[in-house]
Write a protein that holds these residues in place. Structure first.
Motif, PDB file in Angstrom:
ATOM      1  N   UNK A 233       0.651  -1.710  -0.561  1.00 22.36           N
ATOM      2  CA  UNK A 233       0.270   0.185  -0.125  1.00 22.36           C
ATOM      3  C   UNK A 233       0.646   1.398   0.009  1.00 22.36           C
ATOM      4  N   UNK A 234       1.511   1.163   0.670  1.00 20.50           N
ATOM      5  CA  UNK A 234       3.214   2.475   0.785  1.00 20.50           C
ATOM      6  C   UNK A 234       3.695   2.688  -0.125  1.00 20.50           C
ATOM      7  N   UNK A 235       4.139   1.891  -1.833  1.00 22.20           N
ATOM      8  CA  UNK A 235       4.745   1.599  -2.250  1.00 22.20           C
ATOM      9  C   UNK A 235       3.940   2.256  -3.787  1.00 22.20           C
ATOM     10  N   UNK A 236       2.622   1.682  -3.188  1.00 16.67           N
ATOM     11  CA  UNK A 236       1.472   1.619  -4.275  1.00 16.67           C
ATOM     12  C   UNK A 236       1.770   3.560  -4.486  1.00 16.67           C
ATOM     13  N   UNK A 237       0.768   3.854  -3.289  1.00 19.58           N
ATOM     14  CA  UNK A 237       0.675   5.434  -2.830  1.00 19.58           C
ATOM     15  C   UNK A 237       1.966   6.538  -4.008  1.00 19.58           C
ATOM     16  N   UNK A 238       3.066   5.833  -3.420  1.00 21.51           N
ATOM     17  CA  UNK A 238       4.367   6.557  -3.818  1.00 21.51           C
ATOM     18  C   UNK A 238       3.902   6.922  -5.152  1.00 21.51           C
ATOM     19  N   UNK A 239       4.190   5.335  -5.564  1.00 21.70           N
ATOM     20  CA  UNK A 239       3.976   5.270  -7.525  1.00 21.70           C
ATOM     21  C   UNK A 239       3.178   6.085  -8.761  1.00 21.70           C
ATOM     22  N   UNK A 240       1.488   5.763  -7.519  1.00 24.38           N
ATOM     23  CA  UNK A 240       0.740   6.196  -8.314  1.00 24.38           C
ATOM     24  C   UNK A 240       0.947   8.256  -8.144  1.00 24.38           C
ATOM     25  N   UNK A 241       1.004   8.381  -6.619  1.00 24.54           N
ATOM     26  CA  UNK A 241       1.386   9.845  -6.889  1.00 24.54           C
ATOM     27  C   UNK A 241       2.579   9.985  -8.229  1.00 24.54           C
ATOM     28  N   UNK A 242       3.393  10.076  -7.861  1.00 23.74           N
ATOM     29  CA  UNK A 242       4.630  10.389  -8.650  1.00 23.74           C
ATOM     30  C   UNK A 242       4.107  10.253  -9.833  1.00 23.74           C
ATOM     31  N   UNK A 243       3.652   9.600 -10.713  1.00 24.79           N
ATOM     32  CA  UNK A 243       2.961   9.000 -11.491  1.00 24.79           C
ATOM     33  C   UNK A 243       2.594   9.512 -12.368  1.00 24.79           C
ATOM     34  N   UNK A 244       1.094   9.845 -10.757  1.00 20.83           N
ATOM     35  CA  UNK A 244       0.307  10.818 -11.731  1.00 20.83           C
ATOM     36  C   UNK A 244       0.686  12.516 -11.531  1.00 20.83           C
ATOM     37  N   UNK A 245       2.746  13.039 -11.032  1.00 27.67           N
ATOM     38  CA  UNK A 245       2.396  14.166 -11.568  1.00 27.67           C
ATOM     39  C   UNK A 245       3.510  14.254 -12.503  1.00 27.67           C
ATOM     40  N   UNK A 246       3.960  13.200 -12.997  1.00 29.80           N
ATOM     41  CA  UNK A 246       4.699  12.714 -14.668  1.00 29.80           C
ATOM     42  C   UNK A 246       3.518  13.705 -15.485  1.00 29.80           C
ATOM     43  N   UNK A 247       1.829  12.402 -15.670  1.00 25.92           N
ATOM     44  CA  UNK A 247       1.358  13.071 -16.227  1.00 25.92           C
ATOM     45  C   UNK A 247       0.209  14.606 -16.164  1.00 25.92           C
ATOM     46  N   UNK A 248       0.602  14.778 -15.095  1.00 22.00           N
ATOM     47  CA  UNK A 248       0.081  16.382 -15.113  1.00 22.00           C
ATOM     48  C   UNK A 248       0.939  17.385 -15.728  1.00 22.00           C
ATOM     49  N   UNK A 249       2.748  16.702 -15.350  1.00 16.77           N
ATOM     50  CA  UNK A 249       3.343  17.364 -16.298  1.00 16.77           C
ATOM     51  C   UNK A 249       3.876  17.833 -17.581  1.00 16.77           C
ATOM     52  N   UNK A 250       2.789  16.648 -18.037  1.00 20.34           N
ATOM     53  CA  UNK A 250       2.693  16.296 -19.286  1.00 20.34           C
ATOM     54  C   UNK A 250       1.392  17.409 -19.852  1.00 20.34           C
ATOM     55  N   UNK A 251       0.700  17.682 -19.151  1.00 18.79           N
ATOM     56  CA  UNK A 251      -0.509  18.065 -19.515  1.00 18.79           C
ATOM     57  C   UNK A 251      -2.124  17.221 -19.659  1.00 18.79           C
ATOM     58  N   UNK A 252      -1.661  15.102 -19.131  1.00 20.41           N
ATOM     59  CA  UNK A 252      -2.503  15.221 -19.129  1.00 20.41           C
ATOM     60  C   UNK A 252      -2.944  14.887 -18.064  1.00 20.41           C
TER      61      UNK A 252
END
Length: 312
Positions: A233-252
């Motif tokens: 749960x802890x690691x998925x929280x991190x992965x989903x957050x930073x992956x979301x941030x990457x998509x957000x940076x890309x405008x997705x």
């Protein structure tokens, strides 16, 4: 690869799978990996009940009562009850205002609710009481970032990063903040830091941000190294957050919204990634709202122009 499709920014989420064109062996992740969402810790609930009972005593010294309020507030935080936690932290500070750790907690609460001026004040108080409080330095920098005060945020996060350059999370946050004023330079700097990466888990998050590993590879690494549901749960929280941030940076934004929601869904209340996912969602909704308002203004202007032209 697209993990998610969303019908507009009305946020009707349809979670899709991820499939590769290469071979049957590559067909994976029909659904996003999930841990069993963390449940309330019974031991924490017992401690809350015990402290509540002890706080009813009238013979407690102020310092002892202040410590108990802080402890109970910390348990409330871990249980996801942030407003109750804030009440206890305030009580603790009223009894003993010389507590750097408590001011740091108060600052995080104000950051989460978007009251940035109060957050800055709390973090400043924390650092005045203990200049070596690295957590307060980090959290103040993050608050400054969300408050759009980027130069000060970069200055603080750079100091925090320099305390432990081998820490991947410090490198990530310095990149996230620095790219607001210099995206290319921030990317080059993160790339250089990644070159000296060690075997610490967090560096895979940096690799994911830099697109050095695919999403499939990142989730395989999570599942391979997380035999305990709490760790998963802890690691998925991190992965989903930073992956979301990457998509957000890309405008997705649609993909980012889905991923932030998945970061929240693990119920890892103590993690910064869980706390700040709410702020990121708020920012995206504000952008969507502003875009909608702008579209409506343009539509009204076009209609007014057509009416004016037809009248002529």
């Amino acid at each position: 690869m697209k993990w998610f499709r969303i019908l507009g920014l009305g946020l009707v989420v349809a979670v899709t799978g991820c499939a590769s064109n290469s071979s049957k062996d590559d067909l994976q992740w029909l659904n996003p990996p999930m841990a069993v969402p963390l449940q309330a810790n019974v031991q924490y609930e017992v401690q809350v009940a015990r402290l509540t009972q002890l706080l009813q005593r009238s013979d407690l010294e102020n310092d002892v009562r202040a410590k108990m309020h802080f402890e109970r507030g910390s348990y409330y935080n871990s249980l996801g009850l942030r407003d109750l936690a804030q009440l206890d932290f305030n009580q603790s500070l009223q009894l003993n205002p010389a507590q750097s750790v408590v001011f740091n907690q108060v600052g995080q609460y104000f950051t989460q609710i978007g009251d940035f001026d109060s957050a800055y004040e709390a973090f400043d108080s924390s650092l005045e009481l203990d200049a070596a409080n690295s957590y307060a330095l980090r959290n103040r920098s993050i608050a400054l970032y969300y408050g759009d005060r980027f130069p000060l945020a970069i200055e603080g996060m750079t100091s925090y990063y320099n305390e432990a350059p081998s820490d991947p999370y410090r490198a990530l946050w310095l990149y996230i903040i620095s790219r607001e004023v210099g995206p290319m330079d921030a990317g080059i700097a993160l790339e250089k830091r990644y070159q000296s990466a060690n075997n610490e888990w967090g560096w895979i998050l940096v690799a994911l941000m830099l697109d050095k590993v695919t999403e499939e590879q990142a989730f395989k690494a999570v599942l391979a190294s997380s035999r305990d549901n709490n760790v998963l749960a802890e690691r998925l929280t991190e992965v989903y957050f930073y992956l979301a941030k990457r998509h957000q940076i890309d405008g997705d934004y649609p993909a980012a919204v889905s991923l932030y929601k998945l970061a929240i869904a693990q119920n890892v209340y103590d993690y910064a990634e869980h706390k700040y996912a709410f702020l990121e969602l708020t920012k995206i909704f504000e952008i969507a709202r502003a875009q909608q308002v702008e579209k409506e203004k343009q539509k009204l202007a076009e209609e007014a122009k057509l009416q004016s032209d037809s009248a002529e």
